[in-house]
Structure formats: C-alpha cells, structure tokens
Design an enzyme around this catalytic site. Structure first.
Site, PDB file in Angstrom:
ATOM      1  CB  THR A 116      31.571   5.263  29.930  1.00 57.51           C
ATOM      2  OG1 THR A 116      30.880   5.780  31.069  1.00 57.51           O
ATOM      3  CG2 THR A 116      30.879   4.000  29.440  1.00 57.51           C
ATOM      4  CE  LYS A 191      28.166   4.978  32.297  1.00 57.06           C
ATOM      5  NZ  LYS A 191      27.466   6.059  32.958  1.00 57.06           N
ATOM      6  CE  LYS A 259      32.634   8.289  26.135  1.00 57.07           C
ATOM      7  NZ  LYS A 259      32.366   7.389  27.256  1.00 57.07           N
TER       8      LYS A 259
HETATM    9  P1  NAP Z   1      33.627  16.467  29.745  1.00 54.81           P
HETATM   10  O1  NAP Z   1      32.895  17.516  30.483  1.00 54.81           O
HETATM   11  O2  NAP Z   1      33.724  16.535  28.264  1.00 54.81           O
HETATM   12  O3  NAP Z   1      35.110  16.374  30.372  1.00 54.81           O
HETATM   13  C1  NAP Z   1      36.084  15.538  29.835  1.00 54.81           C
HETATM   14  C2  NAP Z   1      37.385  15.771  30.566  1.00 54.81           C
HETATM   15  O4  NAP Z   1      38.364  14.852  30.061  1.00 54.81           O
HETATM   16  C3  NAP Z   1      37.954  17.173  30.353  1.00 54.81           C
HETATM   17  O5  NAP Z   1      38.607  17.564  31.539  1.00 54.81           O
HETATM   18  C4  NAP Z   1      38.967  16.958  29.224  1.00 54.81           C
HETATM   19  O6  NAP Z   1      40.017  17.889  29.233  1.00 54.81           O
HETATM   20  C5  NAP Z   1      39.495  15.593  29.604  1.00 54.81           C
HETATM   21  N1  NAP Z   1      40.104  14.874  28.488  1.00 54.81           N
HETATM   22  C6  NAP Z   1      39.457  14.302  27.433  1.00 54.81           C
HETATM   23  N2  NAP Z   1      40.351  13.713  26.608  1.00 54.81           N
HETATM   24  C7  NAP Z   1      41.578  13.911  27.171  1.00 54.81           C
HETATM   25  C8  NAP Z   1      42.887  13.516  26.806  1.00 54.81           C
HETATM   26  N3  NAP Z   1      43.134  12.813  25.687  1.00 54.81           N
HETATM   27  N4  NAP Z   1      43.908  13.880  27.609  1.00 54.81           N
HETATM   28  C9  NAP Z   1      43.668  14.586  28.735  1.00 54.81           C
HETATM   29  N5  NAP Z   1      42.448  14.990  29.139  1.00 54.81           N
HETATM   30  C10 NAP Z   1      41.417  14.650  28.361  1.00 54.81           C
HETATM   31  O7  NAP Z   1      33.018  15.018  30.015  1.00 54.81           O
HETATM   32  P2  NAP Z   1      32.199  14.478  31.289  1.00 54.81           P
HETATM   33  O8  NAP Z   1      30.755  14.705  31.063  1.00 54.81           O
HETATM   34  O9  NAP Z   1      32.830  14.978  32.531  1.00 54.81           O
HETATM   35  O10 NAP Z   1      32.439  12.903  31.097  1.00 54.81           O
HETATM   36  C11 NAP Z   1      33.703  12.322  31.348  1.00 54.81           C
HETATM   37  C12 NAP Z   1      33.571  10.809  31.311  1.00 54.81           C
HETATM   38  O11 NAP Z   1      32.579  10.390  32.266  1.00 54.81           O
HETATM   39  C13 NAP Z   1      33.120  10.244  29.959  1.00 54.81           C
HETATM   40  O12 NAP Z   1      33.754   9.012  29.713  1.00 54.81           O
HETATM   41  C14 NAP Z   1      31.625  10.055  30.141  1.00 54.81           C
HETATM   42  O13 NAP Z   1      31.120   9.058  29.280  1.00 54.81           O
HETATM   43  C15 NAP Z   1      31.573   9.651  31.602  1.00 54.81           C
HETATM   44  N6  NAP Z   1      30.294   9.946  32.269  1.00 54.81           N
HETATM   45  C16 NAP Z   1      29.701  11.164  32.174  1.00 54.81           C
HETATM   46  C17 NAP Z   1      28.484  11.402  32.812  1.00 54.81           C
HETATM   47  C18 NAP Z   1      27.759  12.725  32.723  1.00 54.81           C
HETATM   48  O14 NAP Z   1      26.593  12.792  33.176  1.00 54.81           O
HETATM   49  N7  NAP Z   1      28.368  13.779  32.193  1.00 54.81           N
HETATM   50  C19 NAP Z   1      27.884  10.389  33.577  1.00 54.81           C
HETATM   51  C20 NAP Z   1      28.523   9.170  33.682  1.00 54.81           C
HETATM   52  C21 NAP Z   1      29.726   8.960  33.016  1.00 54.81           C
HETATM   53  P3  NAP Z   1      39.938  19.260  28.376  1.00 54.81           P
HETATM   54  O15 NAP Z   1      39.305  20.270  29.290  1.00 54.81           O
HETATM   55  O16 NAP Z   1      41.354  19.551  28.063  1.00 54.81           O
HETATM   56  O17 NAP Z   1      39.111  18.977  27.149  1.00 54.81           O
END
Ligand code: NAP
Length: 313
Positions: A116, A191, A259
């Site tokens: 997002t 979104k 965010k």
């Molecule tokens: P998360 O568990 O914190 O995972 C984030 C991932 O992104 C990790 O693999 C992290 O790698 C990687 N990452 C972050 N910054 C990076 C960078 N600068 N360079 C390379 N890799 C990077 O987050 P998530 O819950 O999966 O969410 C991910 C995205 O989906 C977000 O934008 C969130 O808003 C969106 N989203 C999430 C949900 C939900 O229910 N969780 C639902 C809809 C949308 P590392 O392991 O190295 O930190």
C-alpha cells in the site's frame, strides 16, 4: 518477453500454469503466504527477501518454490514480478533505484506491487518503469493475513489492460476477487478508501465492546450475536475475538495502518479536516503507538490494528 503465462495455462495432465518464471520479492507476512500459494498452484516461483533466514524463504522452498540471494538472480528472465514490501521508499528502492528491479528485469516484464503506497507514488513508479520498457501494475490487496493464506484476497489493480491480462492467471492463485479498477493509481486509490473503512470501523468495534463492558453485558455476545446483524463487519468477526483474548499479534500491523492513514492525507494534500472520522482513527492508533514511545509504531506498532482497544483502557 516469453509467451505469457495466460497462453501456457492448462498444460495437459498437470495443474501447472506454464513454466514462465515468476519472481516474488518481499517474503514477509503477506508475501510469504501469497508466494506459497503460487508455488502450491504449480507455478515456477522464485522468491527473494532482503533479510535472509526469515521464515518466508523456508516456507516458499517447502511449497516447491526457489529462493535467490539477490534481486538480480530473482528477476532475470522473469515474465512477471510481484512485490509486497512496506512504504513508498521501500518500493521505490526495490523497483526503480539503482540496483533494483529496473536494472535487471527483462524488457516487457510485468511488475505488480501489492504494497500500500498510495496513487501518487504508483503513478511515479509506472512512469519510471514504462520509460525502461516495463509494465507496472499497482495491485494492493485486502483480506488480511487470513485472506493471504487462504488465497481469497481482494486485489485492486490499476494500470494497462495488456499487463493486467498477463498477470491475471497468477493473481487468481492469490485472490478470489481480482479487478482492474482503472489506469495507474486506481488500485491504490481504492485501497486507501478501503483503509478508511477498516480504520473507522475499528473505532466502532472497540467502542461497542467498551459499552458492553460498561453496561455489564457479556462482551462475547457483541461478537457472537451482533456479527450476523446489521452492525456486523469483517473487523468484528475476525478481530473482535482476538481483542476479547487480548491477542494483539498482527494480522495487519498498526505501523502499516499508520502509514496508510498518512498516505490518505498526503494524497489529498494534507487536508485532514475533510475526513474527520479518519483523523480520529489516526489519533487513536497513534495514541497506542505513542504509549510505547514512538509515533510510528515502536513495539506496539508491530501489533495488529486491534491494538486500538488499548487506547480505551
Ligand atoms: P511485513 O510482514 O512487515 O513484510 C514486509 C516485507 O517487505 C519484508 O519481507 C521486508 O523484508 C520487506 N521490505 C521492507 N522494506 C524493504 C526494503 N526497503 N527493501 C527490501 N525489502 C523490504 O509486512 P506485510 O504485513 O507483509 O505488509 C507488506 C505490505 O502489504 C505493506 O505495504 C502493507 O501495508 C500491505 N498490506 C498488508 C496487509 C496485512 O494484513 N498484513 C494487508 C494488506 C496490505 P525484511 O524481512 O528484510 O524486513
């Protein structure tokens, strides 16, 4: 570009959707579950995660995928590249900055980002990748960790029809409701509307539980009885039970919600007075984060959005 995953579907005698390579960058909470579903569907998935040794990489390998150590190795020769990262800067770093996907993906590759990041950023990335001969789709998702694991996400897509059609067979392995909503930025716009629904709805869940407690009625009935009524919602059914157990594990991390609400206001030039309910939700989420010494989350920020309940304690 290779022949396109949609043309190679239905290989006889197997559930494989062709052998075109699909890269998946960012094997976090959402990315892990989504990449695993692609691999389980028999697709040729190659993952990459910035930090090695996280559970997502092992899960993808166990599901039949591969994991590479560098972005270059993951995306070279890939027909479709998926990313699920964090904030705007993270997606720009991985996709369009030096050493990112733009330096290594083949001409004509379709890149779809599930993070997002808001419509303004999506349009910038679309323009930047288009100048390098690549397609970009903004493809944010809703449905949470549960939807990601079950392959039932709603995926809201913005971008070109041609690119959408190329990515669609793979998107359908991760989501049940996959829609092209308009040109670049349209998926992200939708979104952000969704995030308002989620954020403001969380206020009502917390306040209904608060009122039940004050009136001396069993709070479990708020979830068990009212979920089926006109006040029912995804948040009440899925996050209400977690609140009742003081289970604040994410789900959807509070830091990501902060965010997203920041992005809502940034994408309307900071005019928060026009969305007073959203502003209140932002204040309540911030209060929970700040209780732990950080306005961007801190340890509380790693908790799920249901931790808003702590603002009422
Ligand atoms: P998360 O568990 O914190 O995972 C984030 C991932 O992104 C990790 O693999 C992290 O790698 C990687 N990452 C972050 N910054 C990076 C960078 N600068 N360079 C390379 N890799 C990077 O987050 P998530 O819950 O999966 O969410 C991910 C995205 O989906 C977000 O934008 C969130 O808003 C969106 N989203 C999430 C949900 C939900 O229910 N969780 C639902 C809809 C949308 P590392 O392991 O190295 O930190």
């Amino acid at each position: 570009m290779s022949k396109g995953i949609e043309n190679s579907e239905h290989n006889s005698g197997s559930n494989r959707v062709g052998n075109d390579k699909i890269a998946y960058l960012g094997l976090g909470l959402m990315g892990e579950a989504m990449a695993v579903n692609l691999a389980k569907a028999g697709l040729n998935v190659v993952g990459w995660n910035r930090t090695p040794g996280k559970p997502g990489a092992a899960a993808l390998i166990a599901a039949g995928g591969k994991v590479e150590k560098t972005i270059e190795d993951a995306v070279k020769d890939a027909a479709v590249i998926f990313t699920c990262l964090g904030d705007v800067g993270d997606v720009e770093q991985v996709l369009i900055e030096k050493g990112g996907v733009c330096d290594y993906a083949p001409n004509g590759a379709v890149i779809a980002d599930f993070s997002t990041i808001g419509p303004d950023a999506a349009k910038r990335i679309y323009d930047s990748l288009k100048a390098k001969g690549m397609y970009f789709l903004d493809a944010p998702v809703t449905g949470g960790d549960v939807g990601a694991r079950n392959g039932t996400l709603t995926i809201m897509v913005g971008g070109d029809e041609t690119a959408f059609q190329k990515a669609l067979p793979a998107l359908e392995k991760m989501g049940k409701n996959v829609k092209l909503c308009g040109p670049s930025g349209a998926g992200q716009a939708l979104k952000l509307c969704n995030q308002i629904l989620c954020a403001v709805n969380m206020i009502s869940v917390c306040e209904a539980l608060q009122l039940a407690k004050r009136l001396g009625v069993d709070e479990n009935f708020v979830v068990d009885v009212l979920s089926a009524g006109a006040g029912g919602s995804w948040a009440l059914s899925n996050l209400g039970p977690r609140i009742l157990k003081d289970d604040f594990a994410p789900g959807f991390a509070l830091k990501h919600m902060l965010k997203d609400l920041r992005l809502v206001f940034e994408n309307i030039d900071g005019n928060s007075d026009s969305l007073p309910g959203t502003k209140l939700a932002q204040e309540l989420f911030k209060k929970v984060g700040e209780d732990n010494g950080s306005d961007s989350g801190g340890a509380n920020g790693a908790r799920g959005t249901q931790a808003m309940k702590l603002a009422y304690d």
